[in-house]
Design an enzyme around this catalytic site. Structure first.
Site, PDB file in Angstrom:
ATOM      1  N   ASN A   1     -10.174  -0.458   0.252  1.00 23.42           N
ATOM      2  CA  ASN A   1      -8.718  -0.365   0.267  1.00 23.42           C
ATOM      3  C   ASN A   1      -8.176  -0.928  -1.057  1.00 23.42           C
ATOM      4  OD1 ASN A   1      -5.964  -0.781   0.596  1.00 23.42           O
ATOM      5  ND2 ASN A   1      -6.133  -1.522   2.706  1.00 23.42           N
TER       6      ASN A   1
ATOM      7  N   CYS B   1       0.807  -1.229   0.000  1.00 26.90           N
ATOM      8  CA  CYS B   1       0.000   0.000   0.000  1.00 26.90           C
ATOM      9  C   CYS B   1       0.840   1.280   0.000  1.00 26.90           C
ATOM     10  CB  CYS B   1      -0.960  -0.007   1.184  1.00 26.90           C
ATOM     11  SG  CYS B   1      -1.965  -1.489   1.224  1.00 26.90           S
TER      12      CYS B   1
ATOM     13  N   HIS C   1      -3.451   6.936   2.880  1.00 24.07           N
ATOM     14  CA  HIS C   1      -3.850   5.660   2.289  1.00 24.07           C
ATOM     15  C   HIS C   1      -5.206   5.264   2.880  1.00 24.07           C
ATOM     16  CE1 HIS C   1      -4.128   1.568   1.187  1.00 24.07           C
ATOM     17  NE2 HIS C   1      -3.813   1.090   2.370  1.00 24.07           N
TER      18      HIS C   1
HETATM   19  C1  LIG Z   1      -9.600  -5.536  10.115  1.00 25.67           C
HETATM   20  C2  LIG Z   1     -10.301  -4.524  10.990  1.00 25.67           C
HETATM   21  C3  LIG Z   1     -11.353  -3.778  10.190  1.00 25.67           C
HETATM   22  C4  LIG Z   1     -10.987  -5.250  12.119  1.00 25.67           C
HETATM   23  O1  LIG Z   1     -11.627  -4.313  12.955  1.00 25.67           O
HETATM   24  P1  LIG Z   1     -11.447  -4.416  14.538  1.00 25.67           P
HETATM   25  O2  LIG Z   1     -12.286  -3.374  15.109  1.00 25.67           O
HETATM   26  O3  LIG Z   1      -9.975  -4.366  14.803  1.00 25.67           O
HETATM   27  O4  LIG Z   1     -12.062  -5.824  14.832  1.00 25.67           O
HETATM   28  P2  LIG Z   1     -11.375  -7.053  15.556  1.00 25.67           P
HETATM   29  O5  LIG Z   1     -10.363  -7.676  14.646  1.00 25.67           O
HETATM   30  O6  LIG Z   1     -10.928  -6.628  16.936  1.00 25.67           O
HETATM   31  O7  LIG Z   1     -12.598  -8.010  15.687  1.00 25.67           O
HETATM   32  C5  LIG Z   1     -13.726  -7.686  16.504  1.00 25.67           C
HETATM   33  C6  LIG Z   1     -14.757  -8.750  16.283  1.00 25.67           C
HETATM   34  O8  LIG Z   1     -15.345  -8.590  14.986  1.00 25.67           O
HETATM   35  C7  LIG Z   1     -15.275  -9.823  14.278  1.00 25.67           C
HETATM   36  N1  LIG Z   1     -15.159  -9.536  12.849  1.00 25.67           N
HETATM   37  C8  LIG Z   1     -14.028  -9.443  12.112  1.00 25.67           C
HETATM   38  N2  LIG Z   1     -14.345  -9.184  10.835  1.00 25.67           N
HETATM   39  C9  LIG Z   1     -15.691  -9.089  10.783  1.00 25.67           C
HETATM   40  C10 LIG Z   1     -16.604  -8.839   9.745  1.00 25.67           C
HETATM   41  N3  LIG Z   1     -16.209  -8.604   8.485  1.00 25.67           N
HETATM   42  N4  LIG Z   1     -17.913  -8.809  10.050  1.00 25.67           N
HETATM   43  C11 LIG Z   1     -18.350  -9.045  11.288  1.00 25.67           C
HETATM   44  N5  LIG Z   1     -17.541  -9.319  12.322  1.00 25.67           N
HETATM   45  C12 LIG Z   1     -16.207  -9.314  12.066  1.00 25.67           C
HETATM   46  C13 LIG Z   1     -14.081 -10.537  14.854  1.00 25.67           C
HETATM   47  O9  LIG Z   1     -14.161 -11.920  14.631  1.00 25.67           O
HETATM   48  C14 LIG Z   1     -14.201 -10.183  16.313  1.00 25.67           C
HETATM   49  O10 LIG Z   1     -15.168 -11.014  16.902  1.00 25.67           O
HETATM   50  P3  LIG Z   1     -14.985 -11.519  18.421  1.00 25.67           P
HETATM   51  O11 LIG Z   1     -14.961 -10.276  19.246  1.00 25.67           O
HETATM   52  O12 LIG Z   1     -16.176 -12.361  18.615  1.00 25.67           O
HETATM   53  O13 LIG Z   1     -13.689 -12.269  18.439  1.00 25.67           O
HETATM   54  C15 LIG Z   1      -9.270  -3.514  11.588  1.00 25.67           C
HETATM   55  O14 LIG Z   1      -8.476  -4.149  12.549  1.00 25.67           O
HETATM   56  C16 LIG Z   1      -8.388  -2.914  10.551  1.00 25.67           C
HETATM   57  O15 LIG Z   1      -8.832  -2.196   9.682  1.00 25.67           O
HETATM   58  N6  LIG Z   1      -7.066  -3.150  10.651  1.00 25.67           N
HETATM   59  C17 LIG Z   1      -6.132  -2.656   9.716  1.00 25.67           C
HETATM   60  C18 LIG Z   1      -6.123  -3.586   8.537  1.00 25.67           C
HETATM   61  C19 LIG Z   1      -5.551  -2.957   7.331  1.00 25.67           C
HETATM   62  O16 LIG Z   1      -5.548  -1.771   7.180  1.00 25.67           O
HETATM   63  N7  LIG Z   1      -5.049  -3.792   6.432  1.00 25.67           N
HETATM   64  C20 LIG Z   1      -4.505  -3.377   5.223  1.00 25.67           C
HETATM   65  C21 LIG Z   1      -3.175  -2.802   5.421  1.00 25.67           C
HETATM   66  S1  LIG Z   1      -2.803  -1.773   4.104  1.00 25.67           S
END
Ligand SMILES: CC(C)(COP(=O)(O)OP(=O)(O)OC[C@H]1O[C@@H](n2cnc3c(N)ncnc32)[C@H](O)[C@@H]1OP(=O)(O)O)[C@@H](O)C(=O)NCCC(=O)NCCS
Length: 327
Positions: free
Chosen positions: A284, A114, A254
């Site tokens: 993204n 990215c 980004h």
């Molecule tokens: C991936 C992302 C959206 C997840 O959001 P979050 O608030 O951190 O959520 P978590 O990973 O803590 O998960 C919280 C809960 O939601 C659930 N969950 C994850 N994805 C889900 C989805 N698409 N729909 C519903 N629930 C979801 C998880 O399983 C977790 O459940 P649990 O509490 O029962 O274990 C976030 O961490 C993120 O954007 N991270 C950066 C990733 C990124 O930018 N990647 C590209 C790099 S360029």
């Protein structure tokens, strides 16, 4: 007078097909509300059959060249930032060069995920400033829908397809790139990766059955690294150029997660009205993310010649960086 490198023309392309959150609700256990609240994304574009990273990139490149008033034959160097190439060999840049009708100039791919567009324009800047190249085409192109597991709700809701190209060339100061700062920290390589299909784990019926060719992500860990590093690196480029955050006309981060954008914006003290966001419409798109934003801003009149634009990114590697430019 010392030369600067600036963007002379820009263009972007999104595949026609749109994949909405409600369509994803039918594919994995998720909800439109969860995706909107946790990421800011409502929909993303995905390529159709026959569309590839290179075919769509050529369309974006033609738009950028037209804006710059440059012909494909005048291009001295093509850099294609992608982690979703048409194929492992040859480079996607070579395919773009062929289909664009450019001459046999240097063309190569760059893999910084990215952050790739910022890496690409900083490499282009070196060739322009040392006088070796006059017209450099930098492309950020991703077709991540071909690398995403539509059974993995952690990743399939985030990524989308898109391509953008920029033509860089010499410009008179104070225009052009004012400062840049780029980093890679391989210690976090396992935060975002595709385990199979390379030399570590060549393609086999087992890797395919196990989904080893799909993106694996540790979203939570990445979130923290992203906020901290994007803030730090943005501060560093502002300091290098001796510019205060409130002097910036436009901040283009980004587009990874609206909550990451908001956290970085707040820490930097940049006004909300100065931040560009299109994550709701396109998700993204990795290395295409920042140049797509720039293209939309230029064509809508939000980014004008003379404006100060700060760009910051992070991605797999992990990589991160920022570039400050006077448009
Ligand atoms: C991936 C992302 C959206 C997840 O959001 P979050 O608030 O951190 O959520 P978590 O990973 O803590 O998960 C919280 C809960 O939601 C659930 N969950 C994850 N994805 C889900 C989805 N698409 N729909 C519903 N629930 C979801 C998880 O399983 C977790 O459940 P649990 O509490 O029962 O274990 C976030 O961490 C993120 O954007 N991270 C950066 C990733 C990124 O930018 N990647 C590209 C790099 S360029």
């Amino acid at each position: 007078m010392e030369l600067s490198a600036g963007i002379l023309g820009i263009g972007s392309v999104l595949p026609e097909k749109v994949l909405t959150n409600s369509e994803l609700e039918k594919m994995v256990e998720t909800s439109d509300q969860w995706i909107r609240e946790r990421t800011g994304i409502k929909e993303r574009h995905v390529a159709g059959p026959g569309e590839t990273t290179s075919t769509l990139s050529v369309k974006a490149a033609r738009k950028a060249l037209e804006m710059a008033g440059v012909t494909p034959q005048e291009v001295d160097l093509i850099i294609c930032s992608t982690i979703s190439p048409d194929m492992p060999l040859p480079s996607t840049a070579a395919l773009i060069q062929r289909d664009l009708g450019a001459r046999a100039c240097c063309a190569f791919d760059l893999a910084a995920a990215c952050s790739g567009f910022l890496f690409g324009i900083t490499v282009a800047e070196q060739f322009i400033r040392n006088g070796k190249c006059k017209r450099v085409l930098v492309i950020g192109a991703e077709l991540l829908s071909r690398y995403v597991d539509y059974k993995d709700r952690a990743t399939c809701v985030i990524f989308g397809d898109g391509m953008a190209a920029a033509v860089l060339g010499p410009v008179a100061p104070p225009s052009g790139i004012l400062a840049s700062d780029l980093h890679t920290e391989g210690l976090y390589a396992d935060h975002l990766y595709i385990p199979a299909g390379g030399t570590a784990c060549p393609a086999s019926p087992e890797t395919i059955a196990g989904g080893g060719h799909y993106i694996k992500m540790r979203g939570n860990e990445l979130f923290k690294v992203a906020v901290r590093n994007m803030e730090e690196v943005s501060r560093r480029v502002l300091e290098k150029a001796q510019i205060c955050a409130d002097q910036i006309d436009l901040f283009v981060p980004h587009q990874a997660n609206q909550r990451i954008t908001e956290a970085v914006r707040e820490r930097l003290g940049v006004g909300r009205e100065k931040v560009y966001s299109n994550i709701d419409r396109i998700g993204n798109t990795s290395s295409a993310s920042i140049p797509i934003c720039l293209d939309e801003c230029v064509r809508s009149g939000r980014l004008r010649r003379g404006d100060l634009v700060l760009m910051a990114a992070f991605g797999a590697g992990v990589t991160w960086g920022a570039v400050l430019m006077r448009w």
